[in-house]
Design a protein around this motif. Structure first.
Motif, PDB file in Angstrom:
ATOM      1  N   GLY A  77      -3.465  12.388   1.536  1.00  0.00           N
ATOM      2  CA  GLY A  77      -3.795  13.689   0.952  1.00  0.00           C
ATOM      3  C   GLY A  77      -3.268  14.787   1.849  1.00  0.00           C
ATOM      4  O   GLY A  77      -2.817  14.542   2.960  1.00  0.00           O
ATOM      5  N   MET A  78      -3.327  16.024   1.366  1.00  0.00           N
ATOM      6  CA  MET A  78      -2.730  17.139   2.094  1.00  0.00           C
ATOM      7  C   MET A  78      -3.691  17.840   3.047  1.00  0.00           C
ATOM      8  O   MET A  78      -3.285  18.709   3.811  1.00  0.00           O
ATOM      9  CB  MET A  78      -2.169  18.162   1.095  1.00  0.00           C
ATOM     10  CG  MET A  78      -1.027  17.610   0.246  1.00  0.00           C
ATOM     11  SD  MET A  78       0.316  16.894   1.258  1.00  0.00           S
ATOM     12  CE  MET A  78       0.985  18.378   2.015  1.00  0.00           C
ATOM     13  N   ASP A  79      -4.965  17.485   3.022  1.00  0.00           N
ATOM     14  CA  ASP A  79      -5.930  18.099   3.928  1.00  0.00           C
ATOM     15  C   ASP A  79      -5.586  17.739   5.370  1.00  0.00           C
ATOM     16  O   ASP A  79      -5.514  16.559   5.723  1.00  0.00           O
ATOM     17  CB  ASP A  79      -7.339  17.610   3.590  1.00  0.00           C
ATOM     18  CG  ASP A  79      -8.369  18.093   4.593  1.00  0.00           C
ATOM     19  OD1 ASP A  79      -8.312  19.284   4.955  1.00  0.00           O
ATOM     20  OD2 ASP A  79      -9.217  17.288   5.012  1.00  0.00           O
ATOM     21  N   ILE A  80      -5.343  18.748   6.205  1.00  0.00           N
ATOM     22  CA  ILE A  80      -4.922  18.505   7.577  1.00  0.00           C
ATOM     23  C   ILE A  80      -5.935  17.658   8.336  1.00  0.00           C
ATOM     24  O   ILE A  80      -5.576  16.806   9.150  1.00  0.00           O
ATOM     25  CB  ILE A  80      -4.675  19.837   8.316  1.00  0.00           C
ATOM     26  CG1 ILE A  80      -3.423  20.529   7.750  1.00  0.00           C
ATOM     27  CG2 ILE A  80      -4.536  19.635   9.811  1.00  0.00           C
ATOM     28  CD1 ILE A  80      -2.139  19.763   7.973  1.00  0.00           C
ATOM     29  N   GLY A  81      -7.203  17.845   8.059  1.00  0.00           N
ATOM     30  CA  GLY A  81      -8.232  17.100   8.772  1.00  0.00           C
ATOM     31  C   GLY A  81      -8.180  15.605   8.535  1.00  0.00           C
ATOM     32  O   GLY A  81      -8.658  14.822   9.363  1.00  0.00           O
ATOM     33  N   ASN A  82      -7.598  15.203   7.403  1.00  0.00           N
ATOM     34  CA  ASN A  82      -7.522  13.766   7.074  1.00  0.00           C
ATOM     35  C   ASN A  82      -6.110  13.341   6.668  1.00  0.00           C
ATOM     36  O   ASN A  82      -5.946  12.342   5.993  1.00  0.00           O
ATOM     37  CB  ASN A  82      -8.498  13.437   5.942  1.00  0.00           C
ATOM     38  CG  ASN A  82      -9.945  13.705   6.323  1.00  0.00           C
ATOM     39  OD1 ASN A  82     -10.472  13.059   7.218  1.00  0.00           O
ATOM     40  ND2 ASN A  82     -10.570  14.672   5.672  1.00  0.00           N
ATOM     41  N   ARG A  83      -5.109  14.091   7.081  1.00  0.00           N
ATOM     42  CA  ARG A  83      -3.746  13.809   6.617  1.00  0.00           C
ATOM     43  C   ARG A  83      -3.175  12.533   7.236  1.00  0.00           C
ATOM     44  O   ARG A  83      -2.452  11.792   6.581  1.00  0.00           O
ATOM     45  CB  ARG A  83      -2.832  15.000   6.926  1.00  0.00           C
ATOM     46  CG  ARG A  83      -1.452  14.845   6.330  1.00  0.00           C
ATOM     47  CD  ARG A  83      -0.566  16.061   6.546  1.00  0.00           C
ATOM     48  NE  ARG A  83      -0.973  17.216   5.764  1.00  0.00           N
ATOM     49  CZ  ARG A  83      -0.162  18.236   5.488  1.00  0.00           C
ATOM     50  NH1 ARG A  83       1.075  18.244   5.928  1.00  0.00           N
ATOM     51  NH2 ARG A  83      -0.606  19.260   4.780  1.00  0.00           N
ATOM     52  N   GLY A 149      -7.137  16.135  13.309  1.00  0.00           N
ATOM     53  CA  GLY A 149      -7.578  17.372  12.671  1.00  0.00           C
ATOM     54  C   GLY A 149      -7.871  18.487  13.663  1.00  0.00           C
ATOM     55  O   GLY A 149      -7.023  18.858  14.462  1.00  0.00           O
ATOM     56  N   GLU A 150      -9.097  19.012  13.623  1.00  0.00           N
ATOM     57  CA  GLU A 150      -9.458  20.137  14.483  1.00  0.00           C
ATOM     58  C   GLU A 150      -9.811  19.706  15.900  1.00  0.00           C
ATOM     59  O   GLU A 150      -9.820  20.533  16.822  1.00  0.00           O
ATOM     60  CB  GLU A 150     -10.645  20.898  13.880  1.00  0.00           C
ATOM     61  CG  GLU A 150     -10.356  21.549  12.540  1.00  0.00           C
ATOM     62  CD  GLU A 150     -11.542  22.350  12.035  1.00  0.00           C
ATOM     63  OE1 GLU A 150     -12.365  22.786  12.878  1.00  0.00           O
ATOM     64  OE2 GLU A 150     -11.639  22.541  10.814  1.00  0.00           O
ATOM     65  N   ALA A 180      -1.990  25.090  10.908  1.00  0.00           N
ATOM     66  CA  ALA A 180      -2.313  23.747  11.395  1.00  0.00           C
ATOM     67  C   ALA A 180      -1.739  23.537  12.784  1.00  0.00           C
ATOM     68  O   ALA A 180      -2.388  22.948  13.665  1.00  0.00           O
ATOM     69  CB  ALA A 180      -1.769  22.698  10.428  1.00  0.00           C
TER      70      ALA A 180
END
Length: 223
Positions: A77-83, A149-150, A180
């Protein structure tokens, strides 16, 4: 110690190799994508810099309709936290560690080895370099983010707490959001890492001005 099984392009210096840059490519690319950059970096011959451009393993990538391509890890997926799919990240870290170990076994001191990467390769250069147990000369992370992620990865190595980092990002990056990359920089800076941030008027790419900056940084790190 056995060497890395990754196929790669190796560019030897004119003199005996005394230093090494291991450069990791981005999603769907190969070592051939960045290997032409070596002449433009204009490394002084006396530094004896060997460049290694490994090819990532081929695997299916979820966000690209499951097509098989060279990839350091799956992206679901595109979510940086779980990419970054962490089981793949850990498997690729082993490959990159083997490359570093191979160079040390060949007589290159760990503190004469730079780990560099673009996009997915930059994610891997940060993840692997920050956790590697021997001091590196530097870590170059271009147009990327933290695999975790963060937050910073677990099992960080004190050996690379003082290692110089250089983080580059394009202000118009259409693949990895500018924020990001900045988030990764802020997390590293807050944790006390010696990291430097440079941004460029570009998308998800590399520009001549950036290559000049990388050249100067590499020469300083490997002199």
């Amino acid at each position: 110690m056995s060497g890395s099984t990754l196929e790669r392009i190796t560019i030897e210096p004119e003199t005996q190799a005394k230093a090494c840059v291991i450069w990791l490519h981005g999603l769907g690319d190969s070592g051939a994508g960045f290997s032409p950059i070596v002449p433009a970096l204009n490394m002084p011959a006396q530094l004896g810099v060997r460049f290694i451009f490994p090819h990532a393993p081929e695997q299916a990538v979820t966000i690209n309709q499951g097509y098989v391509m060279r990839s350091w890890y799956d992206i679901k997926g595109m979510d940086i936290g779980n990419r970054a799919f962490m089981p793949d990240v850990l498997a690729s870290e082993k490959h990159v560690r083997d490359l570093i170990d191979e160079q040390i076994a060949a007589g290159i001191a760990s503190d004469k080895i730079v780990l560099a990467g673009f996009s997915q390769g930059g994610v891997m250069s940060l993840f692997t370099g920050l956790r590697y147990e021997q001091p590196l000369a530097g870590i170059l992370a271009m147009s990327c983010y933290l695999a975790t992620g963060e937050s910073l990865p677990e099992a960080l190595s004190d050996s690379n707490k003082a290692t110089p980092l250089l983080q580059h990002h394009g202000e118009q990056d259409e693949v990895v959001p500018f924020m990001a990359g900045k988030m990764a920089f802020d997390a590293l800076k807050a944790a006390g890492y010696d990291t430097q941030w440079q941004q460029y008027a570009m998308g998800h790419s590399v520009v001549p001005e950036q290559i000049r900056d990388i050249s100067q940084w590499l020469i300083k790190r490997l002199s």
